[in-house]
Scaffold this active site. Structure first.
Site, PDB file in Angstrom:
ATOM      1  N   GLY A  14       0.786  -1.240   0.000  1.00  8.96           N
ATOM      2  CA  GLY A  14       0.000   0.000   0.000  1.00  8.96           C
ATOM      3  C   GLY A  14       0.811   1.279   0.000  1.00  8.96           C
ATOM      4  O   GLY A  14       0.308   2.317   0.449  1.00  8.96           O
ATOM      5  N   SER A  15       2.031   1.257  -0.544  1.00  5.27           N
ATOM      6  CA  SER A  15       2.790   2.512  -0.541  1.00  5.27           C
ATOM      7  C   SER A  15       2.181   3.542  -1.506  1.00  5.27           C
ATOM      8  O   SER A  15       2.222   4.744  -1.247  1.00  5.27           O
ATOM      9  CB  SER A  15       4.272   2.269  -0.858  1.00  5.27           C
ATOM     10  OG  SER A  15       4.442   1.877  -2.197  1.00  5.27           O
ATOM     11  N   MET A  92      -4.025  -6.838  -6.850  1.00  2.25           N
ATOM     12  CA  MET A  92      -3.332  -7.878  -7.607  1.00  2.25           C
ATOM     13  C   MET A  92      -4.247  -8.886  -8.307  1.00  2.25           C
ATOM     14  O   MET A  92      -3.805  -9.963  -8.688  1.00  2.25           O
ATOM     15  CB  MET A  92      -2.333  -8.614  -6.697  1.00  2.25           C
ATOM     16  CG  MET A  92      -1.265  -7.698  -6.107  1.00  2.25           C
ATOM     17  SD  MET A  92      -0.471  -6.613  -7.337  1.00  2.25           S
ATOM     18  CE  MET A  92       0.652  -7.769  -8.095  1.00  2.25           C
ATOM     19  N   ARG A  93      -5.506  -8.545  -8.482  1.00  2.00           N
ATOM     20  CA  ARG A  93      -6.405  -9.451  -9.204  1.00  2.00           C
ATOM     21  C   ARG A  93      -6.937  -8.771 -10.458  1.00  2.00           C
ATOM     22  O   ARG A  93      -7.048  -7.551 -10.490  1.00  2.00           O
ATOM     23  CB  ARG A  93      -7.600  -9.853  -8.336  1.00  2.00           C
ATOM     24  CG  ARG A  93      -7.169 -10.615  -7.155  1.00  2.00           C
ATOM     25  CD  ARG A  93      -8.299 -11.204  -6.360  1.00  2.00           C
ATOM     26  NE  ARG A  93      -7.696 -11.843  -5.218  1.00  2.00           N
ATOM     27  CZ  ARG A  93      -7.146 -13.039  -5.256  1.00  2.00           C
ATOM     28  NH1 ARG A  93      -7.194 -13.760  -6.351  1.00  2.00           N
ATOM     29  NH2 ARG A  93      -6.564 -13.548  -4.179  1.00  2.00           N
ATOM     30  N   ILE A  94      -7.252  -9.607 -11.440  1.00  3.66           N
ATOM     31  CA  ILE A  94      -7.839  -9.047 -12.660  1.00  3.66           C
ATOM     32  C   ILE A  94      -9.343  -8.913 -12.427  1.00  3.66           C
ATOM     33  O   ILE A  94     -10.001  -9.887 -12.051  1.00  3.66           O
ATOM     34  CB  ILE A  94      -7.538  -9.963 -13.856  1.00  3.66           C
ATOM     35  CG1 ILE A  94      -6.025  -9.986 -14.081  1.00  3.66           C
ATOM     36  CG2 ILE A  94      -8.267  -9.489 -15.109  1.00  3.66           C
ATOM     37  CD1 ILE A  94      -5.567 -10.991 -15.107  1.00  3.66           C
ATOM     38  N   ASN A 109      -5.730   2.521 -12.927  1.00  4.35           N
ATOM     39  CA  ASN A 109      -4.744   1.564 -12.408  1.00  4.35           C
ATOM     40  C   ASN A 109      -3.359   2.166 -12.552  1.00  4.35           C
ATOM     41  O   ASN A 109      -3.111   2.961 -13.454  1.00  4.35           O
ATOM     42  CB  ASN A 109      -4.824   0.277 -13.239  1.00  4.35           C
ATOM     43  CG  ASN A 109      -3.816  -0.766 -12.808  1.00  4.35           C
ATOM     44  OD1 ASN A 109      -3.691  -1.083 -11.621  1.00  4.35           O
ATOM     45  ND2 ASN A 109      -3.080  -1.328 -13.760  1.00  4.35           N
ATOM     46  N   HIS A 111       0.620   1.002 -13.143  1.00  2.00           N
ATOM     47  CA  HIS A 111       1.400  -0.150 -13.593  1.00  2.00           C
ATOM     48  C   HIS A 111       2.879   0.241 -13.645  1.00  2.00           C
ATOM     49  O   HIS A 111       3.216   1.313 -14.157  1.00  2.00           O
ATOM     50  CB  HIS A 111       0.917  -0.582 -14.983  1.00  2.00           C
ATOM     51  CG  HIS A 111       1.643  -1.781 -15.485  1.00  2.00           C
ATOM     52  ND1 HIS A 111       1.409  -3.043 -14.991  1.00  2.00           N
ATOM     53  CD2 HIS A 111       2.630  -1.912 -16.398  1.00  2.00           C
ATOM     54  CE1 HIS A 111       2.211  -3.906 -15.598  1.00  2.00           C
ATOM     55  NE2 HIS A 111       2.972  -3.243 -16.458  1.00  2.00           N
ATOM     56  N   GLU A 176       6.132   6.272  -9.217  1.00  2.00           N
ATOM     57  CA  GLU A 176       4.704   5.951  -9.068  1.00  2.00           C
ATOM     58  C   GLU A 176       4.057   6.849  -8.018  1.00  2.00           C
ATOM     59  O   GLU A 176       2.926   7.301  -8.176  1.00  2.00           O
ATOM     60  CB  GLU A 176       4.525   4.489  -8.637  1.00  2.00           C
ATOM     61  CG  GLU A 176       4.955   3.466  -9.668  1.00  2.00           C
ATOM     62  CD  GLU A 176       4.707   2.040  -9.188  1.00  2.00           C
ATOM     63  OE1 GLU A 176       3.621   1.752  -8.667  1.00  2.00           O
ATOM     64  OE2 GLU A 176       5.619   1.199  -9.326  1.00  2.00           O
TER      65      GLU A 176
HETATM   66  C1  GRF Z   1       3.311  -1.112  -7.544  1.00  2.00           C
HETATM   67  O1  GRF Z   1       4.553  -1.277  -8.178  1.00  2.00           O
HETATM   68  C2  GRF Z   1       2.206  -1.021  -8.547  1.00  2.00           C
HETATM   69  O2  GRF Z   1       2.567  -0.364  -9.714  1.00  2.00           O
HETATM   70  C3  GRF Z   1       1.940  -2.470  -8.839  1.00  2.00           C
HETATM   71  O3  GRF Z   1       2.056  -3.117  -7.596  1.00  2.00           O
HETATM   72  C4  GRF Z   1       2.932  -2.368  -6.757  1.00  2.00           C
HETATM   73  C5  GRF Z   1       2.166  -2.032  -5.519  1.00  2.00           C
HETATM   74  O4  GRF Z   1       2.969  -1.410  -4.551  1.00  2.00           O
HETATM   75  N1  GRF Z   1       0.667  -2.636  -9.494  1.00  2.00           N
HETATM   76  P1  GRF Z   1       2.310  -0.751  -3.269  1.00  2.00           P
HETATM   77  O5  GRF Z   1       1.383  -1.805  -2.664  1.00  2.00           O
HETATM   78  O6  GRF Z   1       1.536   0.459  -3.712  1.00  2.00           O
HETATM   79  O7  GRF Z   1       3.444  -0.422  -2.359  1.00  2.00           O
END
Ligand code: GRF
Length: 213
Positions: A14-15, A92-94, A109, A111, A176
């Site tokens: 969750g960063s 992490m799910r589609i 989203n 990525h 990100e």
């Molecule tokens: C990030 O790299 C995001 O782009 C990917 O999963 C990771 C999640 O990191 N989809 P966090 O949980 O936000 O720290």
């Protein structure tokens, strides 16, 4: 401008969610975070939500008999939140096409690659094995494909010869944390206009150096 309601879906650390919480707290995003939704009861994102006083909705994937049952429950939670924007931040799910269609235009989203390069899992590993010299991150609207919707914000980082997956992932992650709040801010300021595959950013207040990516 009406303050928007935003909801975050996250499965783990969750960063990125934290970066959103912090940007809202600094007044950079005209929004209220109305909920964290997670499929993982052990996600560290839950601690972050509780610390920030954000309601947590756990829809534990493992406690449903089928993907359909899980998605029905998830959809209900998302509808009840009545958010203007739903943010997949390390979810992490589609998502099934029913949910994607229902929230079309209100679902984004993040990525960790410069799409359309390296969609799917292990994007940083894919970038290293391909041997690219730059990679980065992409915030995009979600459509029914895999990481394939219209691009809102992208930023790049160099890939160095000595990088391993962890080092590259950390460099991308820092980017990100700037790009996701920026994209959310633009959405919440009604500055995103989707024209086919292209997203036009309408003029508005300049972005501060910290939130620019
Ligand atoms: C990030 O790299 C995001 O782009 C990917 O999963 C990771 C999640 O990191 N989809 P966090 O949980 O936000 O720290």
């Amino acid at each position: 401008m009406k303050t928007k309601r935003i909801a975050v879906l996250a499965s783990g650390r969750g960063s990125n969610f934290q970066a959103v919480i912090d940007a809202v707290a600094r007044g950079e995003i005209p929004a209220t975070c109305c909920g964290l939704v997670t499929d993982n009861p052990d996600a560290y994102a839950i601690e972050r939500a509780r610390t920030a006083g954000i309601p947590v909705y756990i829809v534990a994937y493992g406690s449903y008999p089928s993907k359909e049952a899980y998605e029905t429950a998830l959809r209900r939670v998302m509808e009840d939140l009545a958010a203007d924007l739903y943010i997949l931040a390390g979810y992490m799910r589609i998502l099934g096409s029913g949910i994607v269609k229902l929230f079309h235009g209100r679902l984004i989203n993040i990525h960790p690659a410069l799409l359309p390069a390296f969609p799917g899992l292990h994007a940083q590993r894919q970038a290293l094995s391909y041997g690219v010299r730059v990679s980065g991150c992409t915030v995009h609207f979600v459509d029914e494909g895999m990481d394939s919707g219209p691009v809102i914000v992208q930023a790049c980082v160099n890939v160095e010869d000595e990088d391993d997956e962890e080092v590259l992932a950390a460099r991308i992650l820092a980017m990100e944390h700037r790009c996701l709040p920026t994209a959310i801010r633009l959405f919440c300021e009604d500055r995103l206009m989707v024209e086919g595959r292209r997203v036009r950013i309408l003029p508005g207040n300049a972005l501060s150096p910290e939130s620019r990516c």
